[in-house]
Scaffold this motif. Sequence first.
Motif, short mmCIF file in Angstrom:
data_model
loop_
_atom_site.label_atom_id
_atom_site.label_comp_id
_atom_site.label_asym_id
_atom_site.label_seq_id
_atom_site.Cartn_x
_atom_site.Cartn_y
_atom_site.Cartn_z
N GLU A 334 -16.46 21.84 -60.10
CA GLU A 334 -15.88 22.95 -61.00
C GLU A 334 -14.33 22.55 -61.01
N GLY A 335 -13.89 21.34 -60.34
CA GLY A 335 -12.38 20.95 -60.42
C GLY A 335 -11.49 21.37 -59.32
N ASN A 336 -12.17 22.19 -58.44
CA ASN A 336 -11.40 22.59 -57.19
C ASN A 336 -11.17 21.36 -56.29
N VAL A 337 -10.27 21.75 -55.35
CA VAL A 337 -10.15 20.59 -54.19
C VAL A 337 -10.84 21.09 -53.19
N ILE A 338 -11.89 20.42 -52.29
CA ILE A 338 -12.34 20.85 -51.04
C ILE A 338 -11.70 20.24 -49.92
N ILE A 339 -11.33 20.84 -48.99
CA ILE A 339 -10.85 20.08 -47.98
C ILE A 339 -11.51 20.87 -46.77
N ASP A 340 -12.54 19.83 -45.92
CA ASP A 340 -13.35 20.45 -44.92
C ASP A 340 -12.62 19.65 -43.54
N ILE A 341 -12.49 20.39 -42.61
CA ILE A 341 -11.89 20.07 -41.49
C ILE A 341 -13.06 20.44 -40.29
N SER A 342 -13.73 19.44 -39.68
CA SER A 342 -14.82 19.66 -38.82
C SER A 342 -14.17 19.11 -37.58
N ASP A 343 -14.71 19.77 -36.41
CA ASP A 343 -14.54 19.46 -35.08
C ASP A 343 -15.60 19.33 -34.31
N THR A 344 -15.89 18.57 -33.06
CA THR A 344 -16.80 18.47 -32.32
C THR A 344 -16.80 19.46 -31.12
N GLY A 345 -16.21 20.59 -31.34
CA GLY A 345 -15.96 21.69 -30.26
C GLY A 345 -17.20 22.63 -30.01
N LYS A 346 -16.80 23.63 -29.16
CA LYS A 346 -17.89 24.46 -28.69
C LYS A 346 -18.32 25.36 -29.88
N GLY A 347 -17.80 25.59 -30.79
CA GLY A 347 -18.24 26.38 -31.98
C GLY A 347 -18.02 27.82 -32.05
N ILE A 348 -18.17 28.62 -32.87
CA ILE A 348 -17.80 29.85 -32.83
C ILE A 348 -19.00 30.85 -33.08
N PRO A 349 -19.36 31.61 -32.05
CA PRO A 349 -20.41 32.46 -31.84
C PRO A 349 -20.62 33.24 -33.21
N LYS A 350 -21.65 33.46 -33.83
CA LYS A 350 -21.76 34.12 -35.18
C LYS A 350 -21.41 35.66 -35.03
N SER A 351 -21.40 36.12 -33.74
CA SER A 351 -21.09 37.54 -33.86
C SER A 351 -19.64 37.64 -34.08
N VAL A 352 -18.75 36.56 -33.72
CA VAL A 352 -17.32 36.59 -34.01
C VAL A 352 -16.77 36.17 -35.31
N ILE A 353 -17.66 35.33 -36.11
CA ILE A 353 -17.28 34.71 -37.09
C ILE A 353 -16.31 35.54 -38.13
N ALA A 354 -16.98 36.74 -38.28
CA ALA A 354 -16.20 37.66 -39.40
C ALA A 354 -15.03 38.26 -38.77
N GLN A 355 -14.52 38.09 -37.70
CA GLN A 355 -13.42 38.48 -36.96
C GLN A 355 -12.24 37.29 -36.94
N ILE A 356 -12.44 36.22 -36.98
CA ILE A 356 -11.45 35.18 -36.36
C ILE A 356 -10.16 35.27 -37.49
N PHE A 357 -10.48 35.62 -38.46
CA PHE A 357 -9.37 35.86 -39.40
C PHE A 357 -8.45 37.03 -39.30
N GLN A 358 -8.95 37.86 -38.48
CA GLN A 358 -8.28 39.06 -38.28
C GLN A 358 -7.05 39.17 -37.34
N PRO A 359 -5.99 39.52 -37.50
CA PRO A 359 -4.73 39.42 -36.54
C PRO A 359 -5.32 40.19 -35.41
N GLY A 360 -4.63 39.31 -34.26
CA GLY A 360 -5.10 39.82 -32.96
C GLY A 360 -6.20 39.10 -32.19
N PHE A 361 -7.05 38.54 -33.08
CA PHE A 361 -8.41 38.18 -32.53
C PHE A 361 -8.07 36.83 -31.97
N THR A 362 -8.40 36.71 -30.73
CA THR A 362 -8.56 35.48 -29.94
C THR A 362 -9.38 35.43 -28.78
#
Length: 406
Positions: A334-362
Amino acid sequence: MKDPLNEVGKITLIKNRNKLNYLILIFAFLIGVGSIYYTNLIVNQLKHREQMQIKLFAKTLETLAGDNSGFNDNVMLLFEEIVVANETIPVIVANRDGEPKIHKNLKIPSELNSEQADLFLKEEIENMRDQYEPIVIANMNDQGEVFNYEYIFYKNSSLLNQLQYYPYVQLSVIAIFFILSYLAFSYSRAAEQNRVWVGLAKETAHQLGTPLSSLMAWVEYLKADPEYENKDITRELDKDIKKLELITSRFSSIGSVPVLQEEHIFEVIRVSINYLQTRISTKVKINLHPGDENLKVKINKPLFDWVIENICKNAVDAMSGVGIIDINVEKSVEGNVIIDISDTGKGIPKSVIAQIFQPGFTTKKRGWGLGLTLVKRIIENYHQGKIFIKSSEAGSGTTIRILLNG
Ligand SMILES: Nc1ncnc2c1ncn2[C@@H]1O[C@H](COP(=O)(O)OP(=O)(O)O)[C@@H](O)[C@H]1O
Ligand SMILES: [Mg+2]
Protein backbone atom coordinates in the motif's frame (compact mmCIF):
# COMPACT_ATOMS: atom_id res chain seq x y z
CA MET A 1 16.31 0.41 49.00
CA LYS A 2 12.62 0.29 48.17
CA ASP A 3 11.20 3.04 46.10
CA PRO A 4 7.75 3.60 47.63
CA LEU A 5 6.29 5.16 44.49
CA ASN A 6 7.57 2.33 42.34
CA GLU A 7 6.20 -0.30 44.71
CA VAL A 8 2.60 0.85 44.90
CA GLY A 9 2.02 3.51 42.35
CA LYS A 10 1.95 1.90 38.99
CA ILE A 11 0.36 -1.46 38.27
CA THR A 12 -2.20 -1.28 41.05
CA LEU A 13 -3.65 1.79 39.38
CA ILE A 14 -4.22 -0.05 36.12
CA LYS A 15 -5.44 -3.22 37.81
CA ASN A 16 -8.04 -1.29 39.78
CA ARG A 17 -9.23 0.48 36.68
CA ASN A 18 -9.66 -2.83 34.86
CA LYS A 19 -11.51 -4.33 37.82
CA LEU A 20 -13.86 -1.36 37.90
CA ASN A 21 -14.51 -1.70 34.17
CA TYR A 22 -15.40 -5.37 34.65
CA LEU A 23 -17.70 -4.56 37.53
CA ILE A 24 -19.53 -1.92 35.52
CA LEU A 25 -19.83 -4.32 32.60
CA ILE A 26 -21.19 -7.13 34.77
CA PHE A 27 -23.62 -4.74 36.43
CA ALA A 28 -24.87 -3.44 33.07
CA PHE A 29 -25.27 -7.02 31.85
CA LEU A 30 -27.29 -7.96 34.93
CA ILE A 31 -29.57 -4.96 34.48
CA GLY A 32 -30.09 -5.92 30.83
CA VAL A 33 -30.84 -9.57 31.53
CA GLY A 34 -32.99 -8.65 34.52
CA SER A 35 -35.18 -6.24 32.64
CA ILE A 36 -35.63 -8.62 29.71
CA TYR A 37 -36.48 -11.45 32.09
CA TYR A 38 -38.97 -9.33 33.99
CA THR A 39 -40.70 -8.06 30.86
CA ASN A 40 -40.90 -11.61 29.57
CA LEU A 41 -42.68 -12.60 32.74
CA ILE A 42 -45.25 -9.85 32.25
CA VAL A 43 -45.59 -10.68 28.55
CA ASN A 44 -46.32 -14.31 29.38
CA GLN A 45 -48.91 -13.36 31.95
CA LEU A 46 -50.59 -11.01 29.53
CA LYS A 47 -50.49 -13.64 26.80
CA HIS A 48 -52.12 -16.10 29.11
CA ARG A 49 -54.81 -13.57 29.97
CA GLU A 50 -55.53 -12.77 26.35
CA GLN A 51 -55.88 -16.45 25.56
CA MET A 52 -58.19 -16.92 28.49
CA GLN A 53 -60.28 -14.03 27.32
CA ILE A 54 -60.66 -15.48 23.83
CA LYS A 55 -61.45 -18.92 25.25
CA LEU A 56 -64.07 -17.34 27.43
CA PHE A 57 -65.69 -15.80 24.36
CA ALA A 58 -65.65 -19.14 22.68
CA LYS A 59 -67.14 -20.87 25.68
CA THR A 60 -69.92 -18.34 25.92
CA LEU A 61 -70.67 -18.66 22.27
CA GLU A 62 -70.73 -22.42 22.41
CA THR A 63 -73.04 -22.46 25.39
CA LEU A 64 -75.38 -19.97 23.85
CA ALA A 65 -75.41 -21.80 20.54
CA GLY A 66 -76.19 -25.07 22.29
CA ASP A 67 -78.97 -23.63 24.36
CA ASN A 68 -80.67 -22.05 21.44
CA SER A 69 -80.54 -25.16 19.33
CA GLY A 70 -79.02 -23.33 16.47
CA PHE A 71 -76.72 -20.53 15.58
CA ASN A 72 -79.46 -17.97 15.24
CA ASP A 73 -79.41 -14.23 14.93
CA ASN A 74 -79.80 -13.61 18.65
CA VAL A 75 -76.73 -15.59 19.45
CA MET A 76 -74.89 -13.80 16.73
CA LEU A 77 -75.89 -10.49 18.24
CA LEU A 78 -74.78 -11.51 21.68
CA PHE A 79 -71.55 -12.79 20.35
CA GLU A 80 -70.92 -9.57 18.52
CA GLU A 81 -71.45 -7.75 21.79
CA ILE A 82 -68.77 -9.85 23.42
CA VAL A 83 -66.40 -9.35 20.55
CA VAL A 84 -66.99 -5.63 20.65
CA ALA A 85 -66.23 -5.55 24.36
CA ASN A 86 -62.75 -6.76 23.55
CA GLU A 87 -60.78 -3.62 22.78
CA THR A 88 -57.33 -4.99 22.24
CA ILE A 89 -57.06 -8.54 20.89
CA PRO A 90 -57.45 -8.85 17.13
CA VAL A 91 -60.06 -11.55 16.35
CA ILE A 92 -61.73 -12.90 13.25
CA VAL A 93 -64.68 -15.28 13.37
CA ALA A 94 -64.93 -17.40 10.27
CA ASN A 95 -67.29 -20.14 9.09
CA ARG A 96 -66.16 -23.61 8.10
CA ASP A 97 -65.21 -22.48 4.60
CA GLY A 98 -62.84 -19.92 6.04
CA GLU A 99 -65.11 -17.01 5.12
CA PRO A 100 -64.60 -14.20 7.64
CA LYS A 101 -67.84 -13.12 9.28
CA ILE A 102 -66.94 -10.81 12.12
CA HIS A 103 -63.68 -9.13 12.94
CA LYS A 104 -62.44 -6.83 15.63
CA ASN A 105 -59.34 -4.77 16.39
CA LEU A 106 -57.94 -5.13 12.91
CA LYS A 107 -57.11 -2.09 10.84
CA ILE A 108 -58.37 -2.65 7.32
CA PRO A 109 -56.84 -0.03 5.02
CA SER A 110 -59.61 2.37 4.02
CA GLU A 111 -58.70 2.36 0.32
CA LEU A 112 -59.68 -1.31 -0.05
CA ASN A 113 -63.02 -2.22 -1.57
CA SER A 114 -65.08 -4.96 0.02
CA GLU A 115 -63.57 -7.70 -2.11
CA GLN A 116 -60.03 -6.63 -1.27
CA ALA A 117 -60.99 -6.26 2.38
CA ASP A 118 -62.19 -9.85 2.31
CA LEU A 119 -58.86 -10.92 0.88
CA PHE A 120 -57.06 -8.90 3.51
CA LEU A 121 -58.97 -10.66 6.26
CA LYS A 122 -58.22 -14.05 4.75
CA GLU A 123 -54.50 -13.27 4.76
CA GLU A 124 -54.87 -12.11 8.31
CA ILE A 125 -56.49 -15.45 9.17
CA GLU A 126 -53.36 -17.20 7.87
CA ASN A 127 -51.17 -14.96 10.01
CA MET A 128 -53.27 -15.72 13.03
CA ARG A 129 -53.19 -19.43 12.35
CA ASP A 130 -49.37 -19.22 12.48
CA GLN A 131 -49.54 -17.77 15.96
CA TYR A 132 -52.37 -19.70 17.58
CA GLU A 133 -54.55 -22.62 16.59
CA PRO A 134 -58.09 -21.32 16.05
CA ILE A 135 -60.74 -22.19 18.59
CA VAL A 136 -63.40 -24.41 17.07
CA ILE A 137 -66.99 -24.02 18.12
CA ALA A 138 -69.39 -26.78 17.29
CA ASN A 139 -73.00 -25.68 16.87
CA MET A 140 -75.37 -28.45 17.92
CA ASN A 141 -79.10 -28.89 17.57
CA ASP A 142 -81.44 -30.32 20.20
CA GLN A 143 -80.54 -33.86 19.35
CA GLY A 144 -76.93 -33.11 20.05
CA GLU A 145 -75.96 -33.29 16.40
CA VAL A 146 -73.39 -30.93 15.16
CA PHE A 147 -74.77 -28.94 12.29
CA ASN A 148 -72.17 -26.21 11.96
CA TYR A 149 -68.66 -25.16 12.92
CA GLU A 150 -67.34 -21.73 13.70
CA TYR A 151 -63.71 -20.79 13.96
CA ILE A 152 -62.28 -18.05 16.14
CA PHE A 153 -58.91 -16.83 14.93
CA TYR A 154 -56.92 -14.46 17.08
CA LYS A 155 -53.42 -13.13 17.64
CA ASN A 156 -51.46 -11.19 20.24
CA SER A 157 -52.68 -7.66 20.87
CA SER A 158 -50.44 -4.87 19.70
CA LEU A 159 -49.93 -3.96 23.35
CA LEU A 160 -48.45 -7.40 23.92
CA ASN A 161 -46.24 -7.09 20.84
CA GLN A 162 -44.98 -3.70 21.91
CA LEU A 163 -44.28 -4.97 25.37
CA GLN A 164 -42.25 -7.83 23.92
CA TYR A 165 -39.93 -5.44 22.08
CA TYR A 166 -39.96 -2.74 24.71
CA PRO A 167 -36.93 -3.90 26.77
CA TYR A 168 -34.80 -4.22 23.63
CA VAL A 169 -35.69 -0.72 22.49
CA GLN A 170 -35.12 0.61 25.96
CA LEU A 171 -31.77 -1.13 26.34
CA SER A 172 -30.60 0.06 22.92
CA VAL A 173 -31.45 3.65 23.78
CA ILE A 174 -29.57 3.33 27.07
CA ALA A 175 -26.62 1.66 25.33
CA ILE A 176 -26.42 4.44 22.75
CA PHE A 177 -26.54 6.99 25.53
CA PHE A 178 -23.68 5.25 27.34
CA ILE A 179 -21.55 4.89 24.25
CA LEU A 180 -21.96 8.58 23.47
CA SER A 181 -21.10 9.66 26.99
CA TYR A 182 -18.15 7.28 27.07
CA LEU A 183 -16.85 8.79 23.82
CA ALA A 184 -17.31 12.30 25.16
CA PHE A 185 -15.57 11.31 28.38
CA SER A 186 -12.59 9.65 26.73
CA TYR A 187 -12.28 12.54 24.33
CA SER A 188 -12.03 15.01 27.17
CA ARG A 189 -9.64 12.72 29.02
CA ALA A 190 -7.43 12.48 25.94
CA ALA A 191 -7.50 16.27 25.61
CA GLU A 192 -6.45 16.59 29.23
CA GLN A 193 -3.62 14.08 28.83
CA ASN A 194 -2.49 16.05 25.80
CA ARG A 195 -2.22 19.22 27.79
CA VAL A 196 -0.20 17.47 30.50
CA TRP A 197 2.22 15.93 28.01
CA VAL A 198 2.73 19.12 26.08
CA GLY A 199 2.99 21.34 29.16
CA LEU A 200 5.41 19.08 30.99
CA ALA A 201 7.61 18.61 27.94
CA LYS A 202 7.74 22.32 27.17
CA GLU A 203 8.53 23.18 30.74
CA THR A 204 11.33 20.59 30.86
CA ALA A 205 12.88 21.85 27.64
CA HIS A 206 12.62 25.38 28.90
CA GLN A 207 14.22 24.59 32.26
CA LEU A 208 17.07 22.66 30.69
CA GLY A 209 17.74 25.49 28.25
CA THR A 210 19.23 27.97 30.71
CA PRO A 211 21.92 25.84 32.37
CA LEU A 212 22.69 24.30 29.00
CA SER A 213 23.56 27.58 27.29
CA SER A 214 25.60 28.52 30.31
CA LEU A 215 27.48 25.19 30.11
CA MET A 216 28.10 25.74 26.41
CA ALA A 217 29.62 29.11 27.16
CA TRP A 218 31.88 27.55 29.79
CA VAL A 219 33.12 24.89 27.37
CA GLU A 220 33.88 27.57 24.78
CA TYR A 221 35.83 29.34 27.48
CA LEU A 222 37.82 26.16 28.22
CA LYS A 223 38.46 25.56 24.53
CA ALA A 224 39.93 29.03 24.26
CA ASP A 225 42.44 28.17 26.98
CA PRO A 226 45.50 26.47 25.34
CA GLU A 227 45.98 24.40 28.48
CA TYR A 228 42.57 22.69 28.11
CA GLU A 229 41.98 22.94 24.40
CA ASN A 230 42.81 19.34 23.51
CA LYS A 231 42.28 17.67 26.85
CA ASP A 232 39.89 14.75 27.46
CA ILE A 233 37.81 16.82 29.87
CA THR A 234 36.91 19.29 27.13
CA ARG A 235 35.97 16.50 24.69
CA GLU A 236 33.88 14.67 27.30
CA LEU A 237 32.13 17.87 28.33
CA ASP A 238 31.39 18.54 24.68
CA LYS A 239 29.86 15.05 24.31
CA ASP A 240 27.66 15.48 27.37
CA ILE A 241 26.51 18.85 26.16
CA LYS A 242 25.56 17.27 22.81
CA LYS A 243 23.55 14.64 24.70
CA LEU A 244 21.83 17.31 26.76
CA GLU A 245 21.05 19.23 23.59
CA LEU A 246 19.50 16.11 22.12
CA ILE A 247 17.31 15.61 25.20
CA THR A 248 16.25 19.25 25.11
CA SER A 249 15.38 19.03 21.44
CA ARG A 250 13.30 15.89 22.08
CA PHE A 251 11.35 17.56 24.83
CA SER A 252 10.80 20.72 22.88
CA SER A 253 9.70 18.70 19.82
CA ILE A 254 7.10 16.79 21.80
CA GLY A 255 5.93 20.03 23.38
CA SER A 256 5.14 21.66 20.05
CA VAL A 257 3.79 20.68 16.66
CA PRO A 258 6.82 18.77 15.39
CA VAL A 259 8.16 19.47 11.93
CA LEU A 260 8.29 16.36 9.75
CA GLN A 261 11.00 16.13 7.12
CA GLU A 262 11.76 13.64 4.40
CA GLU A 263 14.63 11.50 5.65
CA HIS A 264 16.49 8.45 4.44
CA ILE A 265 15.02 6.04 6.96
CA PHE A 266 17.87 3.47 6.76
CA GLU A 267 20.45 6.14 7.49
CA VAL A 268 18.47 7.54 10.42
CA ILE A 269 18.05 4.10 11.99
CA ARG A 270 21.68 3.19 11.36
CA VAL A 271 22.95 6.32 13.11
CA SER A 272 20.54 5.72 15.94
CA ILE A 273 21.60 2.11 16.55
CA ASN A 274 25.29 2.87 16.17
CA TYR A 275 24.89 5.32 18.99
CA LEU A 276 22.87 2.83 21.05
CA GLN A 277 25.26 -0.05 20.40
CA THR A 278 28.04 1.74 22.27
CA ARG A 279 25.80 2.24 25.30
CA ILE A 280 24.27 -1.17 25.82
CA SER A 281 25.62 -4.56 26.83
CA THR A 282 28.20 -5.90 24.38
CA LYS A 283 26.31 -9.20 24.40
CA VAL A 284 23.40 -7.60 22.54
CA LYS A 285 23.86 -7.28 18.80
CA ILE A 286 21.60 -4.92 16.86
CA ASN A 287 21.24 -5.88 13.18
CA LEU A 288 19.74 -3.60 10.58
CA HIS A 289 18.85 -5.84 7.63
CA PRO A 290 19.73 -4.45 4.21
CA GLY A 291 16.97 -3.06 2.02
CA ASP A 292 16.14 -0.15 -0.26
CA GLU A 293 18.64 2.47 0.96
CA ASN A 294 16.82 5.21 -0.95
CA LEU A 295 13.58 4.69 0.98
CA LYS A 296 12.45 8.07 2.25
CA VAL A 297 9.81 8.84 4.80
CA LYS A 298 8.60 11.97 6.56
CA ILE A 299 9.68 11.94 10.19
CA ASN A 300 10.80 14.17 12.99
CA LYS A 301 14.32 12.94 13.63
CA PRO A 302 14.78 13.71 17.35
CA LEU A 303 11.43 12.10 18.15
CA PHE A 304 11.95 9.11 15.87
CA ASP A 305 15.36 8.45 17.47
CA TRP A 306 13.60 8.45 20.79
CA VAL A 307 11.21 5.77 19.54
CA ILE A 308 14.01 3.50 18.33
CA GLU A 309 15.91 4.03 21.56
CA ASN A 310 12.92 3.19 23.78
CA ILE A 311 11.99 0.07 21.84
CA CYS A 312 15.58 -1.19 21.74
CA LYS A 313 16.05 -0.53 25.44
CA ASN A 314 12.93 -2.53 26.23
CA ALA A 315 14.26 -5.31 24.01
CA VAL A 316 17.59 -5.30 25.85
CA ASP A 317 15.71 -5.52 29.16
CA ALA A 318 13.56 -8.38 27.88
CA MET A 319 16.68 -10.32 26.86
CA SER A 320 18.42 -9.61 30.19
CA GLY A 321 21.32 -8.15 28.29
CA VAL A 322 22.05 -11.13 26.02
CA GLY A 323 20.61 -11.61 22.56
CA ILE A 324 19.95 -10.20 19.12
CA ILE A 325 17.77 -7.33 17.95
CA ASP A 326 16.77 -7.53 14.29
CA ILE A 327 15.43 -4.50 12.47
CA ASN A 328 13.73 -4.89 9.10
CA VAL A 329 12.60 -1.95 7.02
CA GLU A 330 10.53 -2.29 3.87
CA LYS A 331 7.83 -0.67 1.81
CA SER A 332 4.41 -2.30 1.96
CA VAL A 333 2.19 -2.94 -1.05
CA GLU A 334 0.00 0.00 0.00
CA GLY A 335 3.03 2.28 0.01
CA ASN A 336 3.52 2.48 3.77
CA VAL A 337 6.88 1.97 5.39
CA ILE A 338 7.01 -1.04 7.70
CA ILE A 339 9.61 -1.16 10.44
CA ASP A 340 9.80 -4.45 12.37
CA ILE A 341 11.92 -4.62 15.49
CA SER A 342 12.38 -8.15 16.82
CA ASP A 343 14.16 -9.35 19.90
CA THR A 344 15.01 -12.77 21.30
CA GLY A 345 13.73 -11.94 24.76
CA LYS A 346 11.22 -13.41 27.15
CA GLY A 347 8.15 -12.28 25.21
CA ILE A 348 5.00 -10.56 26.44
CA PRO A 349 2.22 -12.64 28.02
CA LYS A 350 -1.04 -12.45 26.04
CA SER A 351 -2.87 -11.17 29.10
CA VAL A 352 -0.86 -7.94 29.20
CA ILE A 353 -0.37 -7.21 25.50
CA ALA A 354 -3.36 -4.87 25.54
CA GLN A 355 -1.89 -2.93 28.44
CA ILE A 356 1.74 -2.35 27.59
CA PHE A 357 1.05 0.95 25.83
CA GLN A 358 -0.88 2.30 28.79
CA PRO A 359 0.87 4.88 30.95
CA GLY A 360 2.10 3.38 34.17
CA PHE A 361 2.19 -0.23 33.02
CA THR A 362 5.51 -1.85 33.78
CA THR A 363 6.77 -5.20 34.97
CA LYS A 364 10.15 -3.82 35.96
CA LYS A 365 11.31 -2.97 39.43
CA ARG A 366 12.77 0.28 38.29
CA GLY A 367 10.43 1.02 35.40
CA TRP A 368 7.97 3.83 35.03
CA GLY A 369 5.91 2.37 32.27
CA LEU A 370 6.08 5.52 30.18
CA GLY A 371 8.45 4.39 27.42
CA LEU A 372 5.89 2.72 25.17
CA THR A 373 3.25 5.35 25.94
CA LEU A 374 5.65 7.94 24.64
CA VAL A 375 6.52 5.77 21.64
CA LYS A 376 2.86 5.29 20.76
CA ARG A 377 2.20 8.96 21.14
CA ILE A 378 5.11 9.92 18.91
CA ILE A 379 4.14 7.45 16.19
CA GLU A 380 0.37 7.92 16.24
CA ASN A 381 -0.12 11.56 17.20
CA TYR A 382 2.94 13.14 15.65
CA HIS A 383 3.49 10.90 12.63
CA GLN A 384 -0.06 9.65 11.99
CA GLY A 385 1.43 6.14 11.92
CA LYS A 386 0.62 2.95 13.76
CA ILE A 387 2.47 0.81 16.26
CA PHE A 388 1.51 -2.58 17.63
CA ILE A 389 2.85 -5.92 18.80
CA LYS A 390 3.08 -7.97 15.63
CA SER A 391 3.89 -11.15 17.47
CA SER A 392 5.19 -12.31 20.79
CA GLU A 393 6.12 -15.77 21.92
CA ALA A 394 6.87 -16.63 25.52
CA GLY A 395 10.58 -17.36 25.83
CA SER A 396 11.48 -16.75 22.21
CA GLY A 397 10.89 -13.09 21.57
CA THR A 398 8.74 -10.19 20.47
CA THR A 399 8.28 -8.26 17.23
CA ILE A 400 7.04 -4.69 17.38
CA ARG A 401 5.77 -3.20 14.12
CA ILE A 402 5.74 0.45 13.20
CA LEU A 403 3.80 1.65 10.15
CA LEU A 404 4.62 5.06 8.73
CA ASN A 405 2.92 6.82 5.85
CA GLY A 406 5.22 6.49 2.86
N1 LIG B 1 10.37 -6.24 23.79
C1 LIG B 1 9.68 -6.55 24.90
N2 LIG B 1 9.65 -7.82 25.39
C2 LIG B 1 8.96 -8.13 26.50
N3 LIG B 1 8.26 -7.25 27.23
C3 LIG B 1 8.24 -5.96 26.80
C4 LIG B 1 8.93 -5.54 25.63
N4 LIG B 1 8.71 -4.22 25.45
C5 LIG B 1 7.91 -3.83 26.47
N5 LIG B 1 7.62 -4.87 27.29
C6 LIG B 1 6.76 -4.83 28.48
O1 LIG B 1 6.04 -3.61 28.48
C7 LIG B 1 6.22 -2.93 29.69
C8 LIG B 1 6.13 -1.42 29.46
O2 LIG B 1 7.22 -0.94 28.76
P1 LIG B 1 7.58 0.60 28.86
O3 LIG B 1 6.35 1.39 28.56
O4 LIG B 1 8.78 0.88 28.04
O5 LIG B 1 7.88 0.81 30.39
P2 LIG B 1 9.14 0.33 31.25
O6 LIG B 1 10.24 0.01 30.29
O7 LIG B 1 9.44 1.48 32.12
O8 LIG B 1 8.68 -0.87 32.02
C9 LIG B 1 7.54 -3.41 30.21
O9 LIG B 1 7.60 -3.31 31.61
C10 LIG B 1 7.58 -4.86 29.75
O10 LIG B 1 6.88 -5.68 30.64
MG1 LIG C 1 10.84 1.07 28.59
